[in-house]
Design an enzyme around this catalytic site. Structure first.
Site, PDB file in Angstrom:
ATOM      1  N   HIS A 161       0.844  -1.108  -0.014  1.00 19.19           N
ATOM      2  CA  HIS A 161       0.068   0.051   0.000  1.00 19.19           C
ATOM      3  C   HIS A 161       1.029   1.195  -0.245  1.00 19.19           C
ATOM      4  CE1 HIS A 161       0.944  -0.989   4.151  1.00 19.19           C
ATOM      5  NE2 HIS A 161       1.214   0.441   4.476  1.00 19.19           N
ATOM      6  N   HIS A 191       0.443   5.145   1.457  1.00 24.30           N
ATOM      7  CA  HIS A 191      -0.295   6.214   2.511  1.00 24.30           C
ATOM      8  C   HIS A 191      -0.498   7.420   1.634  1.00 24.30           C
ATOM      9  CE1 HIS A 191       0.060   3.673   6.292  1.00 24.30           C
ATOM     10  NE2 HIS A 191       1.220   3.254   5.630  1.00 24.30           N
TER      11      HIS A 191
HETATM   12 FE   LIG Z   1       1.997   1.489   5.809  1.00 28.78          FE
END
Ligand SMILES: [Fe+2]
Length: 232
Positions: free
Chosen positions: A154, A156
């Site tokens: 992922h 952010h």
């Molecule tokens: Fe993270």
């Protein structure tokens, strides 16, 4: 005085998501008290926009050498509830390196740091709300939430609107990740459709031959198609 609408907050993760263990201690135990925003909160200056330079959106050119890993383009539009682009939005990202390691004192798991990768960048959306980053695909990483807990890869995202109180934070995921079903943070967003609005689309059309795969991630600030944001 006025407030931003809160209807789309239902798309956001619940403060208390017991499978996500650190939410148990930090979730409010009493009902929240709505607070009206002051005029200066809504109209005051916002940190950062004026200092964004061209190149701040390329995380692969911040050091002497090139970082290791799979180079990717991540781009999209910041949109309002009616699908209109939101211009001049400060979009900041931070992420682990290709091995799933952050430059952070709390991240000591046995994966290498990359001297050519810091893992932070920023961009400002243009007049149409468009933003673009060049980076390295982050690796999955272990975390101590439960036995054999791994975060899906992922990135952010922080999005700053036109005032201090308009900062929203979310995470962008990659399509088809086998870890989705096992990740309490991903699953803390209760609605499945909303959950998948945090997953980018593979963008073959804008993939650069011989250079980088491309992913599209449109960020919808509110409304029925709002991107779930971290509310804690
Ligand atoms: Fe993270």
């Amino acid at each position: 005085m006025s407030s931003y609408p809160t209807d789309s907050n239902r798309a956001h993760p619940l403060s208390l998501s017991p499978d996500y263990k650190s939410s148990v201690l930090r979730a409010p135990s009493r009902p929240l008290i709505p607070m009206r925003h002051t005029l200066s909160e809504l109209t005051g200056p916002v940190y950062g926009h004026e200092t964004v330079r061209s190149g701040d959106n390329d995380l692969t050119t911040q050091h002497k050498g090139e970082p290791l890993g799979e180079r990717i383009i991540v781009h999209g539009h910041v949109l309002d509830e009616d699908g209109r682009g939101v211009p001049n939005t400060l979009v900041e990202i931070w992420q682990a390196n290709a091995c799933g390691r952050y430059i952070h004192v709390r991240d000591q798991h046995p994966a290498p740091l990359d001297p050519n990768f810091t893992g932070a960048g920023r961009a400002q959306s243009d007049a149409t709300g468009y933003y673009e980053f060049v980076t390295i695909k982050p690796g999955a990483y272990p975390w101590g939430n439960h036995h054999n807990a791994w975060r899906p890869a992922h990135i952010h995202f922080s999005v700053f609107g036109h005032s201090f109180v308009s900062r929203l934070v979310t995470q962008m995921y990659f399509p088809g990740d086998p870890l989705f079903a096992f990740d309490p943070i991903f699953n803390s967003v209760p609605d499945e459709k909303a959950r998948y609005r945090m997953v980018s689309d593979f963008d073959l059309e804008n993939t650069q031959p011989e250079w980088a795969l491309c992913y599209r991630f449109d960020i919808v600030m509110r409304g029925k198609n709002a991107t779930p944001m971290e509310t804690k």
